[in-house]
Design a protein around this motif. Structure first.
Motif, mmCIF file in Angstrom:
data_model
loop_
_atom_site.group_PDB
_atom_site.id
_atom_site.type_symbol
_atom_site.label_atom_id
_atom_site.label_comp_id
_atom_site.label_asym_id
_atom_site.label_seq_id
_atom_site.Cartn_x
_atom_site.Cartn_y
_atom_site.Cartn_z
ATOM 1 N N ARG A 190 -19.688 29.558 29.574
ATOM 2 C CA ARG A 190 -18.286 29.434 29.128
ATOM 3 C C ARG A 190 -17.898 30.639 28.268
ATOM 4 O O ARG A 190 -16.792 31.170 28.388
ATOM 5 C CB ARG A 190 -18.082 28.117 28.380
ATOM 6 N N LYS A 191 -18.825 31.088 27.427
ATOM 7 C CA LYS A 191 -18.557 32.284 26.607
ATOM 8 C C LYS A 191 -18.440 33.531 27.476
ATOM 9 O O LYS A 191 -17.573 34.371 27.243
ATOM 10 C CB LYS A 191 -19.660 32.468 25.561
ATOM 11 N N GLN A 192 -19.308 33.661 28.488
ATOM 12 C CA GLN A 192 -19.228 34.804 29.401
ATOM 13 C C GLN A 192 -17.873 34.830 30.121
ATOM 14 O O GLN A 192 -17.236 35.878 30.218
ATOM 15 C CB GLN A 192 -20.334 34.736 30.463
ATOM 16 N N ALA A 193 -17.460 33.685 30.632
ATOM 17 C CA ALA A 193 -16.188 33.603 31.355
ATOM 18 C C ALA A 193 -15.023 33.950 30.434
ATOM 19 O O ALA A 193 -14.107 34.692 30.825
ATOM 20 C CB ALA A 193 -16.009 32.211 31.957
ATOM 21 N N ALA A 194 -15.039 33.439 29.214
ATOM 22 C CA ALA A 194 -13.960 33.723 28.268
ATOM 23 C C ALA A 194 -13.918 35.201 27.905
ATOM 24 O O ALA A 194 -12.838 35.806 27.838
ATOM 25 C CB ALA A 194 -14.131 32.870 27.007
ATOM 26 N N ARG A 195 -15.084 35.802 27.692
ATOM 27 C CA ARG A 195 -15.146 37.221 27.343
ATOM 28 C C ARG A 195 -14.586 38.084 28.478
ATOM 29 O O ARG A 195 -13.800 38.999 28.257
ATOM 30 C CB ARG A 195 -16.586 37.610 27.020
ATOM 31 N N MET A 196 -14.990 37.768 29.705
ATOM 32 C CA MET A 196 -14.494 38.546 30.841
ATOM 33 C C MET A 196 -13.002 38.300 31.049
ATOM 34 O O MET A 196 -12.253 39.235 31.332
ATOM 35 C CB MET A 196 -15.279 38.205 32.107
ATOM 36 N N ALA A 197 -12.553 37.081 30.897
ATOM 37 C CA ALA A 197 -11.123 36.774 31.048
ATOM 38 C C ALA A 197 -10.303 37.530 30.008
ATOM 39 O O ALA A 197 -9.225 38.055 30.327
ATOM 40 C CB ALA A 197 -10.894 35.271 30.935
ATOM 41 N N ASP A 198 -10.797 37.604 28.791
ATOM 42 C CA ASP A 198 -10.097 38.351 27.738
ATOM 43 C C ASP A 198 -9.985 39.835 28.089
ATOM 44 O O ASP A 198 -8.993 40.479 27.769
ATOM 45 C CB ASP A 198 -10.803 38.204 26.387
ATOM 46 N N TRP A 199 -11.005 40.370 28.743
ATOM 47 C CA TRP A 199 -10.971 41.772 29.156
ATOM 48 C C TRP A 199 -10.056 41.962 30.371
ATOM 49 O O TRP A 199 -9.286 42.913 30.441
ATOM 50 C CB TRP A 199 -12.383 42.256 29.478
ATOM 51 N N LEU A 200 -10.147 41.035 31.326
ATOM 52 C CA LEU A 200 -9.372 41.161 32.565
ATOM 53 C C LEU A 200 -7.875 40.967 32.363
ATOM 54 O O LEU A 200 -7.072 41.732 32.915
ATOM 55 C CB LEU A 200 -9.848 40.129 33.594
ATOM 56 N N ASN A 201 -7.486 39.934 31.646
ATOM 57 C CA ASN A 201 -6.077 39.534 31.593
ATOM 58 C C ASN A 201 -5.101 40.672 31.301
ATOM 59 O O ASN A 201 -4.113 40.808 32.009
ATOM 60 C CB ASN A 201 -5.867 38.360 30.640
#
Length: 150
Positions: A27-38
């Motif tokens: 969940r932390k990995q997904a959130a970190r990548m989403a924060d970078w991608l968005n």
């Protein structure tokens, strides 16, 4: 056209396979990548997701609308992924959330036109773009990122 391949984040080692959920780390990995991608994603991007729980949970971190496609489930083939994306002639950029080895197979196909696969880290992305140069279609690798690097 832009095509982003996003491997689902770390998931539990349980069965059945389709219902494996993300771990706390995932969940932390997904959130970190989403924060970078968005902030980098085009506004008109289409998000296409495997129906497996871990892929859906990874996509949900973006906080954007997405479509689940059965043809992106674990074991999907390169042709199915590229057809779902509309590569290379699609009208919109596409983000696909899916699985290894399929996404690694797609990446190698795009980069070298070969069968096989390259390793994609859990929660990582490979961002491709195509362009025409001298009457030939070229594939450009724009970015590779892992949540551990962000």
């Amino acid at each position: 056209m832009e095509l982003i391949l996003w491997r689902h984040a770390e998931a539990e080692d349980t069965s059945p396979d389709m219902t494996r959920a993300l771990t706390g780390r995932g969940r932390k990995q997904a959130a970190r990548m989403a924060d970078w991608l968005n902030p980098r994603l085009p506004q008109d991007i289409r998000v296409l997701v495997s129906p497996a729980t871990r892929a859906v949970q990874t996509a949900q971190a973006l906080g954007r609308y997405y479509d689940q496609l059965p043809e992106l489930a674990p074991g999907a083939g390169v042709d199915a992924v590229l057809a779902a994306a509309g590569w290379p002639d699609g009208a919109y950029p596409v983000l696909i959330v899916g699985h290894q080895p399929t996404l690694g197979q797609v990446a190698l196909h795009l980069l070298a036109g070969q069968e096989g696969d390259v390793a994609m880290r859990k929660g990582g992305i490979w961002w491709f773009q195509n362009r025409e140069r001298n009457g030939r279609l070229q594939v450009v690798l724009r970015a590779v990122a892992s949540p551990d690097w962000l």
